[in-house]
Scaffold this active site. Structure first.
Site, PDB file in Angstrom:
ATOM      1  N   ASN A   1      -6.273  12.369  -0.122  1.00  0.00           N
ATOM      2  CA  ASN A   1      -5.399  11.535   0.922  1.00  0.00           C
ATOM      3  C   ASN A   1      -6.379  10.564   1.617  1.00  0.00           C
ATOM      4  OD1 ASN A   1      -2.810  10.613   1.351  1.00  0.00           O
ATOM      5  ND2 ASN A   1      -3.047  11.842   3.406  1.00  0.00           N
ATOM      6  N   LYS A   2      -5.727   9.999   2.471  1.00  0.00           N
ATOM      7  CA  LYS A   2      -6.481   9.027   3.342  1.00  0.00           C
ATOM      8  C   LYS A   2      -7.478   9.783   3.846  1.00  0.00           C
ATOM      9  CE  LYS A   2      -5.910   5.362   3.561  1.00  0.00           C
ATOM     10  NZ  LYS A   2      -6.735   4.723   2.876  1.00  0.00           N
TER      11      LYS A   2
ATOM     12  N   ASP B   1      -2.581  11.096  -2.438  1.00  0.00           N
ATOM     13  CA  ASP B   1      -2.690  10.018  -3.318  1.00  0.00           C
ATOM     14  C   ASP B   1      -3.007  10.477  -4.949  1.00  0.00           C
ATOM     15  OD1 ASP B   1      -3.428   8.602  -0.728  1.00  0.00           O
ATOM     16  OD2 ASP B   1      -3.281   7.143  -2.158  1.00  0.00           O
TER      17      ASP B   1
ATOM     18  N   ARG C   1      -6.906  -0.091  -7.579  1.00  0.00           N
ATOM     19  CA  ARG C   1      -7.207   1.161  -6.722  1.00  0.00           C
ATOM     20  C   ARG C   1      -7.185   2.275  -7.762  1.00  0.00           C
ATOM     21  NH1 ARG C   1      -4.342   1.161  -1.081  1.00  0.00           N
ATOM     22  NH2 ARG C   1      -6.336   2.238  -0.625  1.00  0.00           N
TER      23      ARG C   1
ATOM     24  N   GLN D   1      -3.461   2.673   9.447  1.00  0.00           N
ATOM     25  CA  GLN D   1      -2.046   2.764   9.104  1.00  0.00           C
ATOM     26  C   GLN D   1      -1.238   3.264  10.122  1.00  0.00           C
ATOM     27  OE1 GLN D   1      -4.919   3.072   7.287  1.00  0.00           O
ATOM     28  NE2 GLN D   1      -4.657   2.469   5.153  1.00  0.00           N
TER      29      GLN D   1
ATOM     30  N   ARG E   1       0.795  -1.200   0.139  1.00  0.00           N
ATOM     31  CA  ARG E   1      -0.041  -0.147  -0.033  1.00  0.00           C
ATOM     32  C   ARG E   1       1.012   1.205  -0.079  1.00  0.00           C
ATOM     33  NH1 ARG E   1       1.553   2.120   3.968  1.00  0.00           N
ATOM     34  NH2 ARG E   1       0.476   3.819   3.736  1.00  0.00           N
ATOM     35  N   GLY E   2       0.173   2.348  -0.086  1.00  0.00           N
ATOM     36  CA  GLY E   2       0.779   3.648  -0.130  1.00  0.00           C
ATOM     37  C   GLY E   2       1.001   4.158  -1.674  1.00  0.00           C
TER      38      GLY E   2
HETATM   39  O1  MRU Z   1      -4.860   2.971   1.614  1.00  0.00           O
HETATM   40  P1  MRU Z   1      -3.470   3.500   1.743  1.00  0.00           P
HETATM   41  O2  MRU Z   1      -2.966   2.797   3.019  1.00  0.00           O
HETATM   42  O3  MRU Z   1      -2.824   2.747   0.621  1.00  0.00           O
HETATM   43  O4  MRU Z   1      -3.296   5.067   1.818  1.00  0.00           O
HETATM   44  C1  MRU Z   1      -2.103   5.645   1.833  1.00  0.00           C
HETATM   45  C2  MRU Z   1      -2.355   7.150   2.100  1.00  0.00           C
HETATM   46  O5  MRU Z   1      -3.118   7.704   1.882  1.00  0.00           O
HETATM   47  C3  MRU Z   1      -0.851   7.639   1.959  1.00  0.00           C
HETATM   48  O6  MRU Z   1      -1.077   8.865   2.570  1.00  0.00           O
HETATM   49  C4  MRU Z   1      -0.671   8.077   0.550  1.00  0.00           C
HETATM   50  O7  MRU Z   1      -0.743   7.150  -0.377  1.00  0.00           O
HETATM   51  C5  MRU Z   1       0.881   8.614   0.358  1.00  0.00           C
HETATM   52  S1  MRU Z   1       2.116   7.498   0.769  1.00  0.00           S
HETATM   53  C6  MRU Z   1       3.579   8.056   0.443  1.00  0.00           C
END
Ligand code: MRU
Length: 335
Positions: free
Chosen positions: A237-238, A227, A87, A186, A50-51
Site C-alpha cells: 500500500n502507499k 494495492d 503502474r 493524498q 489514482r487509487g
Molecule cells: O498512488 P495512489 O494514490 O494511487 O495510491 C493509492 C493507495 O495506495 C491506496 O491506499 C490504494 O490504492 C487503495 S485505494 C482504495
C-alpha cells in the site's frame, strides 16, 4: 448503444471519457477529457486518476472508448498491455485487463458489456466492504487512516474510507485522523476533501505525527487500503503504511487492511514478489511541481509503495467478510 456511467472522479458518457483531475484537488475541480489510450496512460502515470480500483476502471473505460472508436480485437489487446504497464504495483489494473483479454472473442463489442459489469461490480464490492467493516466498529471510535481510499479511489463509496463513512453514519465513529501522506499528499488533499464534504469531524496530521497521536491514546483503530495483497497476507500500500503498522503494533492498536477481491493476487506468494513502483525525484525534492526545496544534486529514493508484513495486520476487511491473516486463504479469491 448509449452508455452512461458516473462516479465521483470518473465518467463515461456516450463514448467519451472524463477524469476529475486529482492532482488539482482540492483547490480546483477540473474535469479532463480523455480521447485516446495514450491520454489515459499519461493521466494514470501522472496520478490525475489514482487509487488501485479506480485506475483499473479508468483503463477499462479507455478500452470501451477505443472500441466505440472502431478498434479491432488486436488493437484492444495491444492497448490493454500498454495500460497495464502504466503502474506496476496496483494489481486491480492488471486483473481488470486480464478479465477483458480472457473474455475477448472475435467481437470487440464484448468490451462494452464487460466494462459496464466491472464498473457496477466495483460499486457493489465497496458497499459490501463498507457494511462488513462498519460492523466491526462500535462506540465513539476515533480512527486513523492513510492515503485516500474513498470515492476518489474507487467507483463506489471506497474501501477504508468507505468503512469509516458508513460507521460514522451509524454513529460509531466520532473522529478521524487523516495522515497527509507524503510525497503526493493524498491524505492532506483528497481524504481531507472527502471528509469535509461528508461533514465528518477530522484532524489532519503530518505523517511524522502519527506516533505521538497514538502514544497519547487518541486512536482506537487504523484502517488502510491496499494495492496488492499477496497469498500470505503481505500487503503493498502507499509508502508509509508499513511505518503505521509497526507503530500500531507497538501501541496495541488494531490495524486493518480494507480491499475488494480485485486487490488480491493469488499468483504472488509473498510481499517479496511485489514490484514496487519507483517515481520521479521531483516529488520528494518539492511539492506537487509547484515548489522545490532540495538542492538539485541531492540523490532521491522515491518508492511509491511499501509492503506491510501479514504479521502486523490484525485483519482484512474484504467484500466477502473479515478475515484474520491466517485465515485469508479462506476468502475464496486466492486459489
Ligand atoms: O498512488 P495512489 O494514490 O494511487 O495510491 C493509492 C493507495 O495506495 C491506496 O491506499 C490504494 O490504492 C487503495 S485505494 C482504495
Amino acid at each position: 448503444m448509449q452508455i452512461n456511467l458516473e462516479s465521483l472522479a470518473l465518467r463515461y458518457q456516450n463514448g467519451e471519457v472524463f477524469v476529475l483531475d486529482q492532482q488539482l484537488l482540492p483547490l480546483e475541480e477540473k474535469w479532463l477529457a480523455c480521447h485516446t489510450i495514450d491520454d489515459m496512460c499519461d493521466m494514470i502515470k501522472a496520478l490525475k486518476v489514482r487509487g488501485a480500483p479506480l485506475i483499473g476502471i479508468a483503463a477499462v473505460f479507455s478500452l470501451m472508448q477505443f472500441v466505440e472508436q472502431g478498434a479491432t480485437v488486436a488493437e484492444v489487446k495491444a492497448a490493454a498491455i500498454k495500460l497495464v504497464a502504466t503502474r506496476p504495483t496496483a494489481v486491480n489494473l492488471k486483473n481488470y485487463m486480464d478479465t477483458i483479454l480472457q473474455q475477448l472473442t472475435t467481437d470487440p463489442d464484448v468490451v462494452l458489456q464487460i466494462g459496464q459489469a466491472l464498473f457496477h461490480e466495483d460499486v457493489e464490492l465497496c458497499e459490501n466492504i463498507a457494511n462488513h467493516g462498519a460492523n466491526l466498529i462500535s462506540g465513539d471510535a476515533t480512527i486513523m487512516t492513510y492515503c485516500n481510499t474513498g470515492s476518489l479511489a474507487t467507483a463506489g463509496v471506497g474501501t477504508a474510507l468507505g468503512v469509516i463513512k458508513r460507521a460514522y453514519l451509524q454513529q460509531n465513529v466520532k473522529h478521524v485522523y487523516a495522515c497527509e501522506t507524503r510525497p503526493l499528499l493524498q491524505g492532506g488533499r483528497l481524504t481531507a476533501w472527502e471528509l469535509s464534504k461528508a461533514n465528518i469531524p477530522h484532524t489532519l496530521i503530518c505523517d511524522n505525527m502519527a506516533a505521538m497521536v497514538m502514544a497519547q491514546g487518541k486512536i482506537n483503530g487504523i484502517l488502510v487500503g491496499a494495492d496488492r495483497i499477496a497469498k500470505n497476507g503481505d500487503t503493498a500500500n502507499k509508502i508509509g503504511t508499513y511505518s503505521l503498522a509497526v507503530l500500531a503494533k507497538h501501541h496495541g492498536i488494531p490495524f486493518y487492511v480494507v480491499a475488494p477481491y480485485t486487490t488480491l493476487d493469488p499468483k504472488c506468494a509473498s510481499g517479496k514478489e511485489i514490484e514496487i513502483e519507483l517515481r520521479n525525484a521531483d516529488e520528494v525534492k518539492g511539492a506537487l511541481g509547484k515548489i522545490t526545496w532540495a538542492p538539485t544534486q541531492s540523490e532521491v529514493y522515491n518508492p511509491s509503495f511499501d509492503v506491510t508484513p501479514a504479521e502486523l495486520i490484525s485483519g482484512f476487511i474484504l467484500d466477502v467478510g473479515v478475515f484474520a491473516p491466517k485465515y485469508l486463504s479462506e476468502c475464496g479469491a486466492l486459489c
